[in-house]
Design an enzyme around this catalytic site. Sequence first.
Site, PDB file in Angstrom:
ATOM      1  CG  ASP A  12      37.768  29.105 -62.857  1.00 35.48           C
ATOM      2  OD1 ASP A  12      38.926  30.008 -62.165  1.00 35.48           O
ATOM      3  OD2 ASP A  12      39.164  28.439 -63.477  1.00 35.48           O
ATOM      4  CG  ASP A 106      40.151  32.114 -59.298  1.00 36.04           C
ATOM      5  OD1 ASP A 106      41.897  31.441 -58.728  1.00 36.04           O
ATOM      6  OD2 ASP A 106      40.997  33.493 -60.950  1.00 36.04           O
ATOM      7  CD  GLU A 107      41.795  26.814 -59.870  1.00 37.41           C
ATOM      8  OE1 GLU A 107      40.840  26.240 -60.492  1.00 37.41           O
ATOM      9  OE2 GLU A 107      42.411  27.561 -59.536  1.00 37.41           O
TER      10      GLU A 107
END
Length: 364
Positions: A12, A106-107
Amino acid sequence: MTAAPRKIIHVDMDAFYASVEQRDDPSLRGRPVVVAWRGPRSVVCAASYEARRFGVRSAMPAVRAERLCPQAVFVPPDFPRYKAVSRQVREIFARHTDLIEPLSLDEAYLDVTVTRSGLPSATATAQAIRAAIREETGLTASAGVAPNKFLAKIASDWNKPDGLFVIRPQQAEAFLTPLPVARLPGVGKVMERRLAELGITTVGELRACGAAELERRFGRWGLRLHELSRGLDDSPVVTERPTMQLSSEDTFEHDLLLAELEPHIRRLAARTWEHYEDERRRDPHRVARTVVLKLKTSDFRILSRSLTPPERPRSAQELAGIACALRERVDLPPRTRYRLAGVGLSGFADEARLEAQRDLFGGG
């Protein structure tokens, strides 16, 4: 005989959009940065850790963020730039495994039970990934290592920002025991309240309740809760496959009336369209025909409305317009409040086949 535990990493990026802005503009470093357009209809896309100290959170109305942190620097989002960085990070993942399940820009989950990099452990792999992200992008990422996805996701949040946390299989039950039941996936406010009425507030208390009693009260979901309380989850990392639906959704900080949802629907439509454009770059022949509006009421009732227009949506603005119009098909009382909205695209099909059908039936 039982299969060996999987080795899962959840990576993350830390305050991703805001961190990209701070990286690219040194004057923003150390300052509270809010990624959002200013104005009464705007909401926060991301907030730096400096802004979060004042209570600023993503999906919050921008005007509230400004009240909480008057000294915040507002920066309009630049999604093409964020997507470019996300692709860099994805390339780093791919050096270690093909089993990658992106959740957003983003993850992502990574299955590193077997790796192509030959590193001796999942922990070493996570360390190598975080080091490469820092060196090659100038950003930081947090990671969780665990035998399954839901534990890895909890672990990645444990030492944020710029942290690494490992939950080994034999540690799972002890780690989960003191946690509030809300940390389990699928346990929202309503289920948390129902469990509290039974005297269950922690995962350990949930486990002690027993599978039979949880099944009696909650059916199959009760059995699933008991499995999670024991740290069990057999969900595989799902790599890319033909897209059936794309969607974006947000839970609001405060429940809203239907008439107040338009700016949020338009923001979600823009996000969904970004994902759709990514999908079209991968497979330019597949197009989406159907627009879906999802809503969840304050009492957790879920409803959706969809429309397949004669002409498929061809821009984020068209998608947003159709999604906003779908509110007219919601027949709940006007004072009903909503805690979540989502905008989706579905009905994917081959564009050439659709055009052939239109010609056959006189559609254009």
